[in-house]
Design an enzyme around this catalytic site. Structure first.
Site, PDB file in Angstrom:
ATOM      1  N   THR A   1      38.969  49.543  31.908  1.00  0.00           N
ATOM      2  CA  THR A   1      38.937  50.535  30.844  1.00  0.00           C
ATOM      3  C   THR A   1      38.954  49.856  29.478  1.00  0.00           C
ATOM      4  OG1 THR A   1      40.265  52.276  29.780  1.00  0.00           O
ATOM      5  CG2 THR A   1      41.435  50.681  31.113  1.00  0.00           C
ATOM      6  N   ASP A   2      38.444  50.558  28.468  1.00  0.00           N
ATOM      7  CA  ASP A   2      38.515  50.026  27.112  1.00  0.00           C
ATOM      8  C   ASP A   2      39.940  50.013  26.577  1.00  0.00           C
ATOM      9  OD1 ASP A   2      38.818  52.765  26.784  1.00  0.00           O
ATOM     10  OD2 ASP A   2      37.129  53.022  25.415  1.00  0.00           O
ATOM     11  N   GLU A   3      40.850  50.726  27.239  1.00  0.00           N
ATOM     12  CA  GLU A   3      42.225  50.792  26.755  1.00  0.00           C
ATOM     13  C   GLU A   3      42.950  49.447  26.842  1.00  0.00           C
ATOM     14  OE1 GLU A   3      44.575  54.259  27.679  1.00  0.00           O
ATOM     15  OE2 GLU A   3      42.806  55.307  28.418  1.00  0.00           O
TER      16      GLU A   3
ATOM     17  N   TYR B   1      50.049  52.138  31.446  1.00  0.00           N
ATOM     18  CA  TYR B   1      48.760  52.242  32.149  1.00  0.00           C
ATOM     19  C   TYR B   1      47.831  51.109  31.753  1.00  0.00           C
ATOM     20  CZ  TYR B   1      43.871  53.539  32.708  1.00  0.00           C
ATOM     21  OH  TYR B   1      42.528  53.498  32.980  1.00  0.00           O
TER      22      TYR B   1
ATOM     23  N   ASP C   1      46.273  53.170  52.019  1.00  0.00           N
ATOM     24  CA  ASP C   1      46.739  52.561  50.785  1.00  0.00           C
ATOM     25  C   ASP C   1      46.050  51.212  50.593  1.00  0.00           C
ATOM     26  OD1 ASP C   1      48.305  51.362  48.710  1.00  0.00           O
ATOM     27  OD2 ASP C   1      49.990  52.651  49.259  1.00  0.00           O
TER      28      ASP C   1
ATOM     29  N   LYS D   1      46.285  47.832  33.921  1.00  0.00           N
ATOM     30  CA  LYS D   1      44.858  47.554  34.091  1.00  0.00           C
ATOM     31  C   LYS D   1      44.509  46.176  33.534  1.00  0.00           C
ATOM     32  CE  LYS D   1      42.036  49.780  35.545  1.00  0.00           C
ATOM     33  NZ  LYS D   1      41.506  49.871  36.940  1.00  0.00           N
TER      34      LYS D   1
END
Length: 353
Positions: free
Chosen positions: A130-132, A156, A57, A160
């Site tokens: 991410t682009d999100e 999510y 982990d 990020k």
């Protein structure tokens, strides 16, 4: 020779990166740290002799510190993340734990080994985002740039965004050598079947409904995973410490159009590949129909972002990045890969959501 620690290296993008890196840098050593949760797959990295898998982990600080010291790691490439938006809506805690706390644990270990008690040798912590994190665009809005404010709309993307802030803070506060890249929607080999392209492909092969959220007009920029891996390599090799870079595919497409293209590729494969109808007799394409018959509209995802688009001008100008895979060729190649690698995806297919 370099020693890399790749977190999440048994997953989709991480596994492709491992394959890419050992081909481009055969003398380097790679340690993969992966929890092997549902999206991690040992078979993705089978046969990669330069890479050793450590099952563990990223939140295990002692383990990460030990790996960094014992293996003289100089580069961390951080892919490990919970990444499926639907899963983040139904169970956000795992996303907070892995994406935020896990990233913080990695950063703490890197700071301790490389800075606080380190030798001062060059190092790099590259964070894949991410682009999100930038939120949603209107149909005529300009594409996301590296200076677009974060405006995440799902658990999510919020997790990020938070991890990206931590990476930036460790550079500006402690002097850790970091870079960050924001990618658009990836596709290609080894992708877990819950994602749009492999889900539509496998459902078309098995004659199952192909779900379309809402009206299907949500727009995404599609990036072949090999182009993404090359962009990450450029960030590691040429990126300026503390900087962020957008990596895009230059292929904006509504989800409905993408699904139509997948269906057309499946239909074409059944007309060209001998024996495909016998392997997948439930596919409409096997008995004279079309995969298009399987399209099924379902209620939209809560908070579904309407459009993502990446402006990768900075990466092109400063790093020399350029996507090499045209969407039509990349999509056809992806279908061929799934048809030729049934042994890889067959054990996963029954577990898709």
């Amino acid at each position: 020779m370099a020693n890399l620690l790749v977190t999440g290296g048994a997953g989709f993008i991480g596994g492709n990166f491992v394959h890419y890196w050992v081909n481009a840098h055969p003398n380097d050593n790679i340690t993969i740290l992966d929890c092997l949760t549902y999206a991690g797959n040992r078979s993705t990295i089978d046969g990669v002799e330069q890479a050793e898998l450590v099952v563990g982990d990223i939140r295990d600080n002692d383990l990460v510190e030990r790996l960094l010291r014992d293996r003289a790691i100089t580069t961390i490439v951080h892919f490990a993340a919970e990444s499926h938006v639907d899963r983040s809506i139904s169970g956000p805690d795992a996303f907070i734990g892995t994406n935020i706390l896990g990233t913080n644990s990695l950063l703490k270990a890197a700071r301790k080994v490389w800075l606080d008690s380190g030798t001062g040798q060059p190092h790099r912590f590259h964070h894949i985002s991410t682009d999100e994190v930038f939120g949603s665009l209107g149909p005529r809005d300009p594409a996301f740039t590296e200076t677009t404010p974060y405006a995440p709309n799902s658990p999510y993307s919020a997790s990020k965004a938070a991890s990206g802030h931590l990476v930036r803070a460790y550079h500006h506060t402690y002097g850790l050598d970091v870079t960050t890249s924001h990618c658009s929607n990836n596709y290609g080999p080894y992708q877990y079947p819950e994602k749009l392209i492999p889900l539509a492909l496998l459902n078309a092969l098995h004659g199952r409904p192909i779900p379309i959220y809402g009206d299907g007009k949500n727009v995404r920029d599609w990036l072949h995973v090999a182009d993404h891996c090359r962009g990450i390599e450029l960030c590691i090799k040429r990126g300026v410490p503390g900087e962020t870079y957008n990596i895009g595919g230059g292929s904006e497409l509504p989800n409905l159009v993408m699904i139509d293209r997948i269906c057309s590729e499946v239909d074409r494969a059944f007309s060209e590949v001998v024996g495909l109808a016998a392997r997948f007799p439930c596919a409409p394409s096997a008995y004279g129909g079309s995969a298009l018959e399987l399209r099924t509209y379902v209620p939209d995802r809560p908070g579904h972002d309407r459009r993502y688009a990446i402006d990768d001008t900075k990466a092109r100008q400063e790093l020399g990045y350029q996507p090499l895979h045209a969407l039509a060729d990349g999509l056809a190649g992806t279908l061929r890969w799934y048809l030729n690698n049934e042994r890889w995806w067959r054990p996963l297919d029954g577990r898709q959501i």
